[in-house]
Write a protein that holds these residues in place. Structure first.
Motif, mmCIF file in Angstrom:
data_model
loop_
_atom_site.group_PDB
_atom_site.id
_atom_site.type_symbol
_atom_site.label_atom_id
_atom_site.label_comp_id
_atom_site.label_asym_id
_atom_site.label_seq_id
_atom_site.Cartn_x
_atom_site.Cartn_y
_atom_site.Cartn_z
ATOM 1 N N ALA A 185 0.807 -0.951 0.290
ATOM 2 C CA ALA A 185 -0.217 -0.304 0.079
ATOM 3 C C ALA A 185 0.514 1.277 -0.198
ATOM 4 N N GLY A 186 2.403 1.271 0.679
ATOM 5 C CA GLY A 186 2.662 2.359 0.432
ATOM 6 C C GLY A 186 3.559 2.719 -0.770
ATOM 7 N N VAL A 187 3.537 1.560 -1.375
ATOM 8 C CA VAL A 187 4.195 2.046 -2.815
ATOM 9 C C VAL A 187 3.065 2.444 -4.045
ATOM 10 N N TRP A 188 2.210 1.976 -3.560
ATOM 11 C CA TRP A 188 1.055 2.162 -3.839
ATOM 12 C C TRP A 188 0.426 3.578 -3.799
ATOM 13 N N GLY A 189 0.575 3.909 -2.647
ATOM 14 C CA GLY A 189 -0.102 5.888 -2.536
ATOM 15 C C GLY A 189 -1.274 5.696 -2.080
ATOM 16 N N VAL A 190 -1.522 4.098 -1.157
ATOM 17 C CA VAL A 190 -3.438 4.190 -0.836
ATOM 18 C C VAL A 190 -2.827 3.715 0.201
ATOM 19 N N ASP A 191 -4.340 3.448 1.927
ATOM 20 C CA ASP A 191 -4.697 3.557 3.058
ATOM 21 C C ASP A 191 -4.239 1.564 2.925
ATOM 22 N N PRO A 192 -3.496 0.970 3.396
ATOM 23 C CA PRO A 192 -3.459 -0.081 3.509
ATOM 24 C C PRO A 192 -5.347 -1.340 4.140
ATOM 25 N N ASP A 193 -5.876 -0.292 4.725
ATOM 26 C CA ASP A 193 -6.839 -0.702 5.636
ATOM 27 C C ASP A 193 -7.871 -0.634 4.425
ATOM 28 N N SER A 194 -7.895 0.084 2.936
ATOM 29 C CA SER A 194 -8.250 0.045 1.328
ATOM 30 C C SER A 194 -7.981 -1.253 1.034
ATOM 31 N N LEU A 195 -7.363 -2.127 0.917
ATOM 32 C CA LEU A 195 -6.522 -2.769 0.529
ATOM 33 C C LEU A 195 -7.888 -3.960 0.653
ATOM 34 N N PRO A 196 -8.752 -4.389 -0.203
ATOM 35 C CA PRO A 196 -9.492 -5.952 0.026
ATOM 36 C C PRO A 196 -9.308 -6.697 0.664
ATOM 37 N N GLY A 197 -9.366 -8.214 0.984
ATOM 38 C CA GLY A 197 -8.883 -9.527 1.536
ATOM 39 C C GLY A 197 -9.257 -10.457 0.381
ATOM 40 N N LYS A 198 -8.523 -11.328 1.061
ATOM 41 C CA LYS A 198 -8.424 -12.102 0.113
ATOM 42 C C LYS A 198 -10.025 -13.030 -0.646
ATOM 43 N N GLY A 199 -10.369 -12.971 -1.730
ATOM 44 C CA GLY A 199 -10.950 -14.004 -2.715
ATOM 45 C C GLY A 199 -10.716 -15.473 -3.230
ATOM 46 N N LYS A 200 -11.192 -15.569 -3.646
ATOM 47 C CA LYS A 200 -11.834 -17.019 -4.505
ATOM 48 C C LYS A 200 -10.750 -17.289 -5.787
ATOM 49 N N SER A 201 -10.789 -18.376 -5.752
ATOM 50 C CA SER A 201 -9.862 -19.374 -6.179
ATOM 51 C C SER A 201 -10.384 -19.191 -7.212
ATOM 52 N N ALA A 202 -10.195 -19.820 -8.968
ATOM 53 C CA ALA A 202 -10.367 -19.877 -9.661
ATOM 54 C C ALA A 202 -11.073 -19.744 -11.059
ATOM 55 N N TYR A 203 -11.438 -21.347 -9.902
ATOM 56 C CA TYR A 203 -12.912 -22.194 -10.444
ATOM 57 C C TYR A 203 -13.620 -21.950 -9.675
ATOM 58 N N GLU A 204 -13.506 -21.619 -8.201
ATOM 59 C CA GLU A 204 -14.740 -20.902 -7.119
ATOM 60 C C GLU A 204 -15.484 -19.547 -7.934
ATOM 61 N N LEU A 205 -14.611 -19.054 -8.237
ATOM 62 C CA LEU A 205 -14.726 -17.486 -8.454
ATOM 63 C C LEU A 205 -15.208 -17.850 -9.498
ATOM 64 N N LEU A 206 -14.853 -18.611 -10.725
ATOM 65 C CA LEU A 206 -15.996 -18.268 -12.575
ATOM 66 C C LEU A 206 -17.246 -19.227 -11.814
ATOM 67 N N ASP A 207 -17.355 -20.586 -11.264
ATOM 68 C CA ASP A 207 -18.450 -21.342 -10.235
ATOM 69 C C ASP A 207 -19.308 -20.439 -9.882
#
Length: 692
Positions: free
Chosen positions: A367-389
């Motif tokens: 977040a420091g490199v990107w210039g944003v608040d760390p708390d603004s970053l979302p958490g972990k999402g779904k893996s590829a197949y689970e996302l598509l499903d």
């Protein structure tokens, strides 16, 4: 080809990333030549590499954005501003109505490091969505998971590919190297010329198996049991390197107890590999001072893929090989940037540099490199197949942006996933041709191909190389980086997105600094001068010598907290779906020499043989069902069916059929059972019925 006019770059296909020269030919064409000084391929290429320039002039190339007309249902050409405005407006509407995770991103293992990095940043910063993953999850994620567990780090090959030539015994588990990356097969030939031995483990006697001194043909889905039996026999013979195990590893006592029951007769009953063949393999392993075990998709694309790789890592550790010169364990990555593509943020659980997205320190650094608040970053999402499903009617995201992937052909249980794509409110596909996935899209955005852009890739050795732009793209075509930046701007991103690859790579370096995959000491200039730089390569202080990069890992310590490699207990469960009365044979899938991945590019190159799909089977099976060579047969599984000509050969197991996955059909049949650790689908085995 004039050497002064030629640009030194790399092949657009597999993870070898063979060096090549590209020069302009005529008004719009390009000519491919050999770059003999590049060490990975020394000027050699397979037919796909030599013909890769032909897509440049293809009539199937898309050169204008297209939007689906709501009245006619047909795609119509529009300008770039209209297309990007439409996409941004729909994203804004959907996220306002349903939240940020209403929009998902699906990337690819063929994207450059710069694109993979920007895509991960775009998802988390401009879209604010956690829903991003990529098709590399289906490539070597099981080996990546196993490497992280056993060694503390995932680099496919922790040594240069050419080290194969200097080992005494190399064991290929589930790899058809001679057809999937032919220039690499010369290392097997040179090894044998030196007196070394090659072992191939595969349900099919492939072109690679023809090079083998020992060929084992197990039942599909039993490579894990075979690895357990090998370790049992190594231990029973007193061939474990006890000093190495005591000083460089932990956990062996539990593993030793766990394999005690895998006596050769049990292995034979489970795998079909005879006890004398198992003994011959262990003879080779225990008789060599330098032993190398290499796994590939045949061993990894299983619901127990991670466990299978760990079992073979355990074999290498028991023999005392990882970290020794010209020995150890490695994974033969498949996709062009399968290694780099997962290091920089395309995976649902990772940030650049192999940092984990749920690690507060990692979030703060990136977040420091990107210039944003760390708390603004979302958490972990779904893996590829689970996302598509989960898409659309599945209750998940209602919009999907696709970069560098042909999901309709490549996803397991493909008919079901196609239905999920069709249920979306918005499907946007970036591609250079009208792939099967692009044909479903609401918006298709035409993008540059490899010879028309610059960027870095990371090959199967962990060598970061530089693709250079050799020719201008056709009018109307833009880079994925332009698409990302254009959408980010329209979505009022809190930070700007560059479109300059070298500038993006420098930022990537800062984001990876201090991470496991540290690129901070690598520059475009160094890559060009050194013909690639191996990561990790951290930056050094001003006035100090640059870090040399790391061609060979683990000589002194592993990347675990205590520096020791981990032995890990694995239990064999078998394939998620076993043959029965209704589906009595095993189905496995794979590649053929002339095609690559989903075939979106190679099937459009006239010089490459497009023989179409086929069903390979043994004469005994053909006789039983009344099949004849070249005549159509029907293959059916619990998920779908396909019809294709029979190819009757004696090189496959009688209880197994093989279908290549480059064409629509194969993945309508495959099983979507997932590995619990890597979330890899079980592409490589399921139960099937074959009918005439």
């Amino acid at each position: 080809m004039s050497d002064t006019s030629a640009v030194r770059t790399h092949c657009p296909y597999c993870s070898l990333q063979c060096g090549m020269k590209v020069a302009r030919k005529g008004r719009a064409g390009i000519e491919i030549g050999a770059w003999e000084e590049f060490p990975v391929n020394e000027g050699a290429m397979c037919r796909k590499g030599w013909t890769s320039g032909e897509l440049r002039g293809s009539r199937e190339r898309i050169t204008s954005p297209m939007v689906r007309d709501r009245d006619t249902g047909e795609l119509r050409a529009v300008g770039w501003d209209e297309a990007l405005d439409l996409v941004a407006d729909r994203i804004r509407e959907l996220q306002l109505e349903r939240g940020n995770d209403a929009v998902a991103v699906f990337g690819g293992g063929g994207l450059t490091n710069e694109k993979a990095y920007q895509l991960g940043k775009f998802a988390r910063v401009a879209l604010g969505t956690s829903q991003i993953d990529y098709n590399g999850r289906w490539c070597m994620s099981s080996a990546a998971s196993a490497g992280n567990q056993a060694f503390g780090i995932d680099r496919g090959l922790p040594f240069p590919l050419a080290d194969i030539e200097q080992t005494d015994v190399v064991v290929l588990v589930g790899s058809n190297l001679a057809e999937t990356m032919p220039p690499a097969a010369r290392h097997l030939d040179r090894l044998r010329e030196r007196g070394g031995k090659v072992v191939v483990i595969d349900p099919r006697r492939t072109a690679t198996a023809e090079r083998a001194d020992l060929f084992l043909q197990p039942v599909p889905g039993t490579d894990l049991a075979l690895g357990l039996g090998v370790l049992h026999l190594i231990d029973a013979r007193g061939a474990v390197d006890e000093d190495y195990v005591a000083t460089r590893t932990s956990g062996f006592a539990d593993v030793r107890r766990s394999v005690a029951a895998w006596w050769p007769e049990r292995v034979e009953r489970t795998t079909g590999v005879a006890t004398d063949e198992l003994g011959a393999l262990v003879d080779l392993l225990t008789g060599g001072r330098k032993v190398m075990v290499l796994t590939a998709r045949g061993a990894e694309q299983h619901a127990q893929g991670t466990a299978t790789v760990v079992a073979w890592i355990n074999v290498a550790l028991a023999l005392g090989m990882p970290g020794r010169p010209f020995a150890g364990y490695g994974c033969l990555t498949g996709q062009g940037n399968g290694q780099g593509g997962r290091e920089h943020g395309q995976k649902a659980d990772q940030l650049p540099g192999y940092r984990m997205i749920d690690d507060p320190a990692a979030r703060a650094h990136v977040a420091g490199v990107w210039g944003v608040d760390p708390d603004s970053l979302p958490g972990k999402g779904k893996s590829a197949y689970e996302l598509l499903d989960s898409l659309g009617d599945g209750g998940g995201p209602s919009a999907l942006l696709v970069f560098g992937s042909n999901i309709v052909v490549s996803a397991p249980r493909a008919t079901h996933i196609t239905e999920r794509l069709e249920s979306l409110d918005l499907l946007v596909v970036c591609d250079m041709v009208m792939s099967e996935t692009a044909a479903l899209a609401d918006v298709v955005l035409p993008i540059t191909q490899w010879a028309e852009e610059s960027g870095t890739m990371t090959n199967l050795e962990g060598r970061v190389i530089l693709r250079r732009r050799a020719i201008s793209p056709p009018a109307g075509v833009r880079s994925d980086l332009d698409v990302i930046a254009g959408l980010a701007s329209r979505l009022d991103s809190p930070v700007e997105f560059s479109v300059e690859p070298e500038e993006i790579f420098a930022e990537l370096g800062r984001a990876t600094a201090g991470g496991k995959a540290d690129y901070s000491g690598i520059t475009y200039a160094r890559i060009a001068e050194e013909r690639g730089v191996f990561w990790p390569c951290p930056a050094t202080a001003a006035g100090e010598e640059p870090h040399p990069g790391t061609p060979r890992m683990f000589a002194d310590a592993f990347a675990t907290p205590d520096g020791r490699a981990r032995f890990l207990v694995q239990e064999f469960a078998g394939a998620a779906e076993q043959p029965d009365d209704d589906y009595p044979v095993h189905l496995t899938t794979g590649r053929v020499l002339a095609q690559y991945q989903s075939g979106a590019q190679t099937r459009r190159i006239r010089s490459l043989t497009d023989e179409g799909t086929f069903v390979e089977m043994h004469p005994m099976l053909a006789d039983r069902i009344g099949a004849h060579d070249g005549e159509p047969v029907l293959v059916r599984t619990r998920r779908g069916e396909m019809k294709a000509p029979a190819r009757i050969v004696s090189t496959i197991r009688p209880d197994t059929v093989f279908v290549p996955f480059h064409w629509v059909g194969a993945n309508r049949l495959t099983n979507d059972a997932l590995d619990p650790s890597s979330r890899m689908p079980e592409f490589k085995v399921c139960a099937a019925e074959v009918l005439v």
